[in-house]
Design a protein around this motif. Structure first.
Motif, short mmCIF file in Angstrom:
data_model
loop_
_atom_site.label_atom_id
_atom_site.label_comp_id
_atom_site.label_asym_id
_atom_site.label_seq_id
_atom_site.Cartn_x
_atom_site.Cartn_y
_atom_site.Cartn_z
N TRP A 1 0.60 -0.85 -0.20
CA TRP A 1 -0.33 -0.02 0.43
C TRP A 1 1.12 1.34 0.09
CZ3 TRP A 1 -4.19 -1.19 4.29
CH2 TRP A 1 -4.89 -2.28 4.15
N SER B 1 -14.79 -6.77 5.22
CA SER B 1 -13.41 -6.19 5.06
C SER B 1 -12.41 -7.15 5.35
CB SER B 1 -13.83 -4.72 5.94
OG SER B 1 -14.25 -4.15 5.95
N PRO C 1 -16.14 2.99 0.53
CA PRO C 1 -16.23 1.28 0.12
C PRO C 1 -14.12 1.71 -0.11
CG PRO C 1 -18.35 2.71 -0.14
CD PRO C 1 -17.50 3.77 0.85
N ASN C 2 -13.28 0.62 0.23
CA ASN C 2 -12.25 0.37 -0.53
C ASN C 2 -10.81 0.96 0.27
OD1 ASN C 2 -13.46 -0.95 -2.80
ND2 ASN C 2 -14.62 0.87 -3.79
N ALA C 3 -11.43 1.85 1.44
CA ALA C 3 -10.86 2.69 3.02
C ALA C 3 -9.83 1.29 2.95
CB ALA C 3 -11.18 3.63 3.62
N ARG C 4 -8.52 1.97 3.48
CA ARG C 4 -7.21 1.45 3.49
C ARG C 4 -7.22 2.44 4.62
NH1 ARG C 4 -3.77 0.26 -1.84
NH2 ARG C 4 -4.42 -1.05 -2.68
N ALA D 1 -8.65 -3.33 4.73
CA ALA D 1 -9.19 -3.15 3.78
C ALA D 1 -10.38 -3.63 3.76
CB ALA D 1 -8.53 -4.42 2.41
N CYS D 2 -11.39 -2.06 3.22
CA CYS D 2 -12.40 -1.76 3.51
C CYS D 2 -13.14 -2.75 2.48
CB CYS D 2 -13.75 -0.06 4.19
SG CYS D 2 -12.58 -0.13 5.49
N ARG D 3 -14.62 -3.29 2.90
CA ARG D 3 -15.92 -3.53 1.64
C ARG D 3 -17.02 -3.34 2.30
NH1 ARG D 3 -11.19 -3.83 -0.66
NH2 ARG D 3 -10.52 -4.97 -1.61
N ASP E 1 -2.12 7.32 0.54
CA ASP E 1 -3.64 6.51 0.66
C ASP E 1 -4.08 6.16 1.41
OD1 ASP E 1 -3.28 7.27 -1.66
OD2 ASP E 1 -2.51 5.80 -2.60
#
Length: 413
Positions: free
Chosen positions: A124, A177, A148-151, A216-218, A128
């Motif tokens: 990563w 996630s 969504p999709n945040a790290r 890893a956010c889902r 980001d």
């Protein structure tokens, strides 16, 4: 022009970042700073990474840690070395010491932080990633950054943090996630655990106390990602009807103008919507919610955690008496108790020079009060009327809410 009396002080304090690999992972300058220092401060874990020394005085950090600064500063002017985890200036003791000492009294030698190592393991880019410390701070702060999709990289408080974090994510609809727990990063005992938040309760080996969690956010079907821009939907808040509605709230916050690090007084806070959105809007914004009703204070507690700002302060009491002794605000919002004797005057007096006061009125009496207040302190009056489409027989018609009058005043320097 630099005068002789302005010569820099000699750096007596060296802060060395050290990893789990001990001296072997350090460069020559850092190793010499550690081994040649007559006095060495550090955590017991860090001190155990070093070989014994008969000529060096070693002091482990005390508990509570706040006493460490006095012990360290008692050596001011004499050579001292301090051990820190990784990069001392990243959520480390280096920042705390920099608040107490001028930079020319310190020499700081950073090592790769656990954050850098974790990002490297995950592939990563650091720019980001959102870093969230959970040691000594409520874990609910994570809710502020769920998207969504945040790290995320969460610095754990202890070995129980990963399981608590997994439960929090699952409850917010982010059970899909992926969690990666890194233990003892950078050392010979480094270990990695992977899994989904939704089934993290499945048999897992206990996590070591020293760990970091990569998320890893889902977002799942029931997740409700919330923008950090002002104007959350009204049903994002638990409330009893005492709520500054979305459109008026957006206009109010635009006038309050939150800036990083500023403090807001939310007077007559209701369910806390103004203070909560103030804190969500900018980095390190702070807020105090002043609310006399116990039931509404319970709603504020619920909302501040669910919306990721558990640091919102609660003041039980009725203004103006409840305002005594509070830290001076950079901005004040008066949403309740506007016509109570002394409330507006106490807020204006406490407000810092250049600060903003915003007050909303719905009734004829409170609007009349704002007109008089404006005559005394100045400012701008704005009336806002909002209409929403609603069913009217087989068609739709406009239903107009009660107009709201807003006073905005800036206190002179």
């Amino acid at each position: 022009m630099t005068r002789a009396t302005d010569r820099p002080r000699q750096a007596w304090l060296t802060i060395v970042g050290i990893g789990e690999d001990g001296l072997a992972g350090l460069g020559e300058t850092a190793r010499r700073a550690i081994t040649e220092a007559p006095v060495l401060f550090g955590g017991e874990r860090h001190l155990r990474l070093l070989p014994p020394s008969a000529t060096q005085r070693r002091e482990a950090w005390p508990s509570p840690f706040a006493a460490a600064f006095d012990r360290l500063l008692a050596h001011r002017g004499s050579p001292v070395c301090v051990l820190a985890s990784g990069d001392p200036m990243l959520f480390g003791i280096g920042g705390s010491l920099a608040e107490r000492l001028p930079p020319d009294e310190m020499r700081i030698l950073p090592a790769p932080s656990s954050i850098s190592l974790a990002a490297a393991r995950m592939g990563w880019a650091l720019q980001d990633v959102r870093v969230i410390p959970a040691h000594g701070r409520p874990l609910e702060r994570v809710n502020l950054y769920l998207a969504p999709n945040a790290r995320l990289l969460v610095l754990s408080a202890d070995g129980r943090t990963p399981a608590r974090l997994a439960a929090l994510l699952d409850a917010q609809g982010f059970g899909g996630s992926r969690l990666t727990v890194f233990e003892r990063l950078g050392g010979p005992a480094e270990r990695r655990l992977d899994g989904l938040a939704s089934d993290w309760a499945a048999p897992q080996q206990p996590c070591a106390a020293l760990n970091l969690v990569a998320v890893a956010c889902r977002a799942g079907a029931y997740a409700r990602p919330l923008s950090r821009r002002c104007g959350l939907a009204d049903d994002a808040f638990a409330h009893d009807g005492q709520l500054t509605k979305r459109d008026i709230r957006s206009a109010t916050l635009a006038r309050l103008g939150p800036l990083p690090g500023e403090l807001l007084w939310d007077v007559g806070a209701g369910c806390g919507s103004i203070g909560i959105e103030w804190m969500r809007a900018e980095r390190d914004c702070r807020a105090l919610a002043i609310e006399p009703d116990a039931g509404r204070r319970a709603l504020i507690e619920r909302n501040r955690e669910a919306l990721g700002v558990p640091g919102l302060g609660l003041v039980a009491g009725r203004a103006p008496q409840a305002l005594d002794g509070l830290a001076p605000p950079d901005a004040v919002f008066i949403g309740g108790g506007l016509t109570v004797d002394g409330v507006a005057e106490a807020c204006w007096q406490a407000l810092k020079p250049g600060g903003r006061l915003v007050a909303n009125a719905v009734t004829v009496q409170s609007e009349s009060f704002l007109v008089g207040l404006r005559a005394r302190i100045g400012g701008d009056l704005t009336r806002i009327s909002v209409a929403h489409a609603a069913p009217l027989g087989r068609f739709d018609g406009w239903r107009t809410a009660m107009p709201v009058t807003i006073l905005t005043a800036i206190k002179p320097d």
